[in-house]
Scaffold this motif. Sequence first.
Motif, PDB file in Angstrom:
ATOM      1  N   GLU A  11       0.858  -1.187   0.000  1.00  0.00           N
ATOM      2  CA  GLU A  11       0.000   0.000   0.000  1.00  0.00           C
ATOM      3  C   GLU A  11       0.889   1.229   0.000  1.00  0.00           C
ATOM      4  O   GLU A  11       1.729   1.395   0.886  1.00  0.00           O
ATOM      5  N   GLN A  16      -3.065   4.518   5.097  1.00  0.00           N
ATOM      6  CA  GLN A  16      -3.867   3.354   4.734  1.00  0.00           C
ATOM      7  C   GLN A  16      -3.153   2.057   5.111  1.00  0.00           C
ATOM      8  O   GLN A  16      -3.776   1.098   5.568  1.00  0.00           O
ATOM      9  N   ILE A  20      -4.845  -0.665   7.613  1.00  0.00           N
ATOM     10  CA  ILE A  20      -5.098  -2.060   7.238  1.00  0.00           C
ATOM     11  C   ILE A  20      -4.324  -3.011   8.150  1.00  0.00           C
ATOM     12  O   ILE A  20      -4.832  -4.064   8.543  1.00  0.00           O
ATOM     13  N   ASP A  57      -3.184  -2.632  -2.551  1.00  0.00           N
ATOM     14  CA  ASP A  57      -3.923  -1.580  -3.242  1.00  0.00           C
ATOM     15  C   ASP A  57      -3.718  -1.802  -4.733  1.00  0.00           C
ATOM     16  O   ASP A  57      -2.664  -2.277  -5.160  1.00  0.00           O
ATOM     17  N   ALA A  81      -7.630  -4.073  -1.670  1.00  0.00           N
ATOM     18  CA  ALA A  81      -8.350  -3.030  -0.950  1.00  0.00           C
ATOM     19  C   ALA A  81      -8.032  -1.716  -1.659  1.00  0.00           C
ATOM     20  O   ALA A  81      -6.933  -1.184  -1.525  1.00  0.00           O
ATOM     21  N   SER A  82      -8.986  -1.228  -2.434  1.00  0.00           N
ATOM     22  CA  SER A  82      -8.672  -0.103  -3.317  1.00  0.00           C
ATOM     23  C   SER A  82      -9.904   0.742  -3.612  1.00  0.00           C
ATOM     24  O   SER A  82     -11.043   0.284  -3.480  1.00  0.00           O
ATOM     25  N   VAL A  83      -9.660   1.986  -4.020  1.00  0.00           N
ATOM     26  CA  VAL A  83     -10.745   2.893  -4.402  1.00  0.00           C
ATOM     27  C   VAL A  83     -11.354   2.480  -5.733  1.00  0.00           C
ATOM     28  O   VAL A  83     -12.561   2.538  -5.932  1.00  0.00           O
ATOM     29  N   THR A 107     -13.879  -2.290  -1.662  1.00  0.00           N
ATOM     30  CA  THR A 107     -13.703  -0.947  -2.195  1.00  0.00           C
ATOM     31  C   THR A 107     -13.629   0.086  -1.074  1.00  0.00           C
ATOM     32  O   THR A 107     -14.457   0.085  -0.157  1.00  0.00           O
ATOM     33  N   LYS A 108     -12.610   0.941  -1.140  1.00  0.00           N
ATOM     34  CA  LYS A 108     -12.476   2.040  -0.177  1.00  0.00           C
ATOM     35  C   LYS A 108     -13.506   3.108  -0.481  1.00  0.00           C
ATOM     36  O   LYS A 108     -13.844   3.328  -1.654  1.00  0.00           O
ATOM     37  N   PRO A 109     -14.010   3.810   0.545  1.00  0.00           N
ATOM     38  CA  PRO A 109     -13.703   3.641   1.973  1.00  0.00           C
ATOM     39  C   PRO A 109     -14.512   2.497   2.570  1.00  0.00           C
ATOM     40  O   PRO A 109     -15.591   2.152   2.078  1.00  0.00           O
ATOM     41  N   PHE A 115     -14.315  -4.516   6.585  1.00  0.00           N
ATOM     42  CA  PHE A 115     -13.054  -5.142   6.178  1.00  0.00           C
ATOM     43  C   PHE A 115     -12.909  -6.516   6.827  1.00  0.00           C
ATOM     44  O   PHE A 115     -12.550  -7.496   6.164  1.00  0.00           O
TER      45      PHE A 115
END
Length: 256
Positions: A11, A16, A20, A57, A81-83, A107-109, A115
């Motif tokens: 990441e 972030q 995590i 990410d 784990a990503s936008v 998907t973030k947030p 999570f």
Amino acid sequence: MPHTYRLALLEDNPRQLEKIEAYLIKIPNVEIVLKSRSSNDFFEQLKTIQPDILVADLDLGNDSMTGMEVAQDIKIPVFFASVNTSEYVEDIEDLKRDAEICVDHITKPFSEDQFEKSFKRFLQEVTYFSPPQYVYLDFEKTKKNRIRIDDIVYLCADKKEGSDSNNKQIHFINRSPAILIDFSFTKMEEKGLLTSQFVTIHKAFRVNKKYLKHYHSKTSTVEIHIFDVTDKTKCHQLPVSENNQPVIRKMLRHPL
């Protein structure tokens, strides 16, 4: 006893990464063994650390690689784990199918509860589809050696490398090679070394898929890393026979 999964975190955002990590350390049966904010540093650490799962990410900022490209390279179960997961849906499906590994994403947030639930579900899938973690193999000097499958880089029937008759040479990522006694490639699955884990690159070589690095078309060889007598890993190249080249090219996404 439940298996403890070794996690690698990738990441680029330090906050972030910390967030995590804080979520993951509360989840049972996981251990964080690698943390990195760039692909270069990640692969440097990977020379001496062998994780079971990648948490990454997809967008690594100004990095030379994306999280997807890193995952395609190392071929271990991955939780993204990503936008921008929606932009990678097709790549995620391709990775899951072609590498034959468990892949999931969030998907973030997201909240800690979201999570935790998503990652625990992912772990259940990994556990369900995971092959045996260890095998018992007979070496020249010792019998019934308990060997972690992920420590095996390749098996060899090449006389030039010390193999003869029904004996094979086995190379590792963390220890010196050994001679396998009365071992046949046709009975690998009976020993617990599955075709989903090992690929034939030549009649004399069976390679752990996770250690395939690069295919060199000029020399028709594949690049791997193995344990050296100096207690370090070294780069090594193995020949790929013509009839196996299309499979290896596809696995390593190497164009013609």
